[in-house]
Design a protein around this motif. Structure first.
Motif, mmCIF file in Angstrom:
data_model
loop_
_atom_site.group_PDB
_atom_site.id
_atom_site.type_symbol
_atom_site.label_atom_id
_atom_site.label_comp_id
_atom_site.label_asym_id
_atom_site.label_seq_id
_atom_site.Cartn_x
_atom_site.Cartn_y
_atom_site.Cartn_z
ATOM 1 N N UNK A 23 0.827 -1.214 0.000
ATOM 2 C CA UNK A 23 0.000 0.000 0.000
ATOM 3 C C UNK A 23 0.864 1.267 0.000
ATOM 4 N N UNK A 24 1.780 1.444 0.968
ATOM 5 C CA UNK A 24 2.653 2.626 0.884
ATOM 6 C C UNK A 24 3.571 2.593 -0.332
ATOM 7 N N UNK A 27 1.887 4.150 -3.243
ATOM 8 C CA UNK A 27 1.876 5.613 -3.129
ATOM 9 C C UNK A 27 3.239 6.200 -3.486
ATOM 10 N N UNK A 28 4.311 5.539 -3.075
ATOM 11 C CA UNK A 28 5.658 6.019 -3.401
ATOM 12 C C UNK A 28 5.908 5.978 -4.903
ATOM 13 N N UNK A 29 5.528 4.884 -5.526
ATOM 14 C CA UNK A 29 5.716 4.785 -6.975
ATOM 15 C C UNK A 29 4.851 5.819 -7.706
ATOM 16 N N UNK A 30 3.652 6.053 -7.188
ATOM 17 C CA UNK A 30 2.787 7.063 -7.819
ATOM 18 C C UNK A 30 3.454 8.440 -7.776
ATOM 19 N N UNK A 46 5.067 0.555 -9.703
ATOM 20 C CA UNK A 46 3.679 0.800 -9.295
ATOM 21 C C UNK A 46 2.788 -0.374 -9.696
ATOM 22 N N UNK A 47 3.034 -0.928 -10.877
ATOM 23 C CA UNK A 47 2.217 -2.072 -11.310
ATOM 24 C C UNK A 47 2.400 -3.250 -10.358
ATOM 25 N N UNK A 48 3.629 -3.503 -9.916
ATOM 26 C CA UNK A 48 3.871 -4.638 -9.014
ATOM 27 C C UNK A 48 3.162 -4.449 -7.676
ATOM 28 N N UNK A 49 3.178 -3.223 -7.168
ATOM 29 C CA UNK A 49 2.472 -2.962 -5.911
ATOM 30 C C UNK A 49 0.967 -3.136 -6.085
ATOM 31 N N UNK A 50 0.433 -2.655 -7.195
ATOM 32 C CA UNK A 50 -1.007 -2.770 -7.435
ATOM 33 C C UNK A 50 -1.428 -4.218 -7.639
ATOM 34 N N UNK A 51 -0.586 -5.009 -8.308
ATOM 35 C CA UNK A 51 -0.902 -6.436 -8.441
ATOM 36 C C UNK A 51 -0.988 -7.089 -7.066
ATOM 37 N N UNK A 52 -0.068 -6.730 -6.184
ATOM 38 C CA UNK A 52 -0.100 -7.277 -4.817
ATOM 39 C C UNK A 52 -1.388 -6.896 -4.105
ATOM 40 N N UNK A 53 -1.916 -5.724 -4.425
ATOM 41 C CA UNK A 53 -3.133 -5.230 -3.775
ATOM 42 C C UNK A 53 -4.400 -5.736 -4.468
#
Length: 540
Positions: A23-24, A27-30, A46-53
């Motif tokens: 989640x954070x 936001x950092x990648x964004x 950012x894509x990797x973080x969003x996939x995790x979410x």
């Protein structure tokens, strides 16, 4: 100090991802994307973080933007994997060609697993990919790398001396397919000859489930690596004074997959978790069988091949099926009509096989195809693909994820399991067979594409192994339209399947132990690793 520095925001996001804080990290990648919309690493991160979410649609859009800015091979492989995962098939052939063309260029560890589902990749291609991945991983480690450790002490025959110390390295000692398959083997080891040590490489908090407790109780001792560097992990494993380390992760490992590169044990083996070669010169052996690694395929592996006599895949003969079988109506299935089933992950479902499945629905009136629900966008895409092929999208039914025992019971509602190619069903196929559902497969050109053939031979149904797409489609159609023939197969499976070699946990464990003894004896004789076939025990 530098709030508009895109690279710093990317580094922050990378650190948060390493700490399993998507989640954070998102936001950092964004922030990084806003600071510099031309930073490909920011979009891909950012894509990797969003996939995790679980934000798959938005994640894939970010990944597309990243690849448009920088089409290096790891990014292309990720794009291939997630397009397949979401059944977004437009322009896939062009993407497959780009990935294959750049296989040896600036490769990364993240490519190894997606390549298993690349329809154009041969076993030799997968070895090239794995070697390139390992070269990149090896370059991150300290120099010089450790030499092969000497055995902790001479290894006598078990009856004459101490038990062999065998360590199992896995990040999946929990409710996971690897544990469902292997827990019975951990329990069945001969304690007079082997001391079984669990090495838990999961960096996340793990729920205290019955399976987790059963797995840990099956070990004579265990350690948890937690969040540590590969160097720290290797040091802790070295302190265990193992005779053999069995890596159950390969390229599926999260953070500790490169530990065998540091040679923490005198003999190292890869098995089960990753269905293919590791590409590591530091791993001596791969456990396989004559189907997944047939004679002549040695050039597809960096390891020496040890062929178990029945099948490469262990199974737990105690896995419980829920006694209550749900109704078809409760699963959205028709009360009558043939149910084709494939509960493989969606990234394994590719257009060529989907074409065959749609031909079958067209030729078998009233039939449906029962797939896994990998999300609303995924099933919408698959139904749209069906419509393009002239099939009502409503004839695709999607199964929700559920508890393991309920999932096994649900297979009893289906008529025939249709396997995928180039990445076969593994655990999913043996689950279906355990529940009494026949599985139809087509043999592929790699370990991952030959798994179901191994299982079907071991369970006594070799006639369900086909060699070509035409054979696969013809046999599926025949079984769907000749009820007595299918019923006879199902009866054989239900009468003989559970007594077959596929589900004989103790037998496979004895074969495994013989393999380990032979490896260690060769080493004690000063001989280098060399492939061999384990002789089969007499049939019970």
């Amino acid at each position: 100090m530098a709030p508009r520095h895109s690279g710093l925001w990317v580094s922050r996001g990378n650190a948060e991802m390493a700490l399993d804080q998507p989640q954070p990290a998102a936001a950092s990648y964004e922030q990084a994307c806003q600071c510099d919309p031309g930073n490909a690493d920011a979009w891909v991160g950012r894509s990797r973080a969003l996939f995790k979410l679980g934000e798959d649609e938005q994640a894939l859009d970010c990944l597309e933007k990243g690849v448009a800015l920088d089409d290096k091979p790891p990014f292309l492989a990720e794009l291939m994997r997630y397009r397949q995962k979401q059944a977004r098939w437009d322009d896939l052939p062009a993407l497959w060609a780009r990935v294959l063309a750049q296989l040896d260029e600036h490769n990364a560890y993240s490519m190894a697993f997606p390549m298993l589902a690349h329809p154009g990749a041969t076993g030799a291609d997968l070895l090239r990919s794995a070697r390139a991945c390992m070269a990149a991983e090896r370059a991150k480690l300290p120099r010089p790398l450790p030499a092969r450790p000497k055995p902790p002490e001479p290894v006598p025959a078990p009856a004459a001396g101490r038990p062999l110390r065998v360590g199992y390295l896995s990040g999946d000692l929990r409710d996971h397919a690897v544990s469902y398959l292997l827990v019975g083997v951990f329990e069945a080891h001969d304690r007079s000859a082997f001391r079984v040590i669990g090495i838990d490489a999961c960096a996340k908090a793990v729920s205290d489930t019955p399976m987790r407790r059963r797995v840990l109780a099956a070990f004579d001792e265990s350690i948890a690596l937690g969040r540590c560097t590969p160097e720290e992990a290797a040091s802790r494993i070295r302190a265990l004074r193992l005779d053999v380390l069995i890596d159950l992760m390969g390229a599926t490992g999260d953070g500790q997959a490169g530990v065998p590169l540091l040679r923490p044990a005198p003999l190292q083996v890869t098995w089960l978790g990753f269905p293919g070669t590791s590409g590591m010169d530091e791993i001596d052996y791969i456990l396989a069988d004559r189907h997944v690694a047939p004679p002549g395929s040695e050039g597809e592996f960096s390891e020496c091949i040890v062929r178990l006599p029945d099948t490469f895949q262990p199974n737990d003969s105690q896995r419980a099926i829920s006694p209550a079988v749900p109704t078809r109506a409760s699963q959205g299935l028709p009360e009558s009509g043939f149910v084709f089933c494939c509960h493989n992950n969606t990234y394994k479902v590719l257009p060529g096989m989907f074409d065959i499945w749609m031909h079958l629905l067209h030729r078998v009136p009233g039939s449906v195809l029962w797939l896994v629900n990998d999300g609303e966008h995924v099933w919408a895409n698959l139904r749209a693909q069906a419509a393009r092929r002239g099939i009502d999208g409503g004839r695709l039914v999607f199964a929700e994820r559920c508890a393991y025992g309920d999932y096994l019971a649900r297979y009893r509602l289906a008529d025939l399991f249709l396997d995928t190619l180039p990445f076969n069903a593994g655990t999913t196929a043996s689950d279906a067979l355990w529940a009494g559902l026949p599985v139809l497969t087509q043999t592929g050109r790699s370990f991952a594409g030959r798994m179901a053939a191994s299982l079907l031979h071991a369970v006594g149904l070799p006639e369900l192994v086909t060699q070509t797409a035409d054979e696969y489609e013809a046999l599926a159609l025949r079984l769907a339209t000749h009820a007595q023939e299918l019923a006879a197969l199902r009866q054989r499976l239900n009468q003989q399947g559970r007594a077959s070699a596929l589900f004989d946990t103790a037998r496979l464990t004895r074969h495994l132990e013989q393999a380990l003894l032979t490896m260690c004896q060769r080493q004690q004789q000063g001989l280098p690793p060399q492939g061999f076939d384990v002789p089969a025990l007499p049939a019970a």
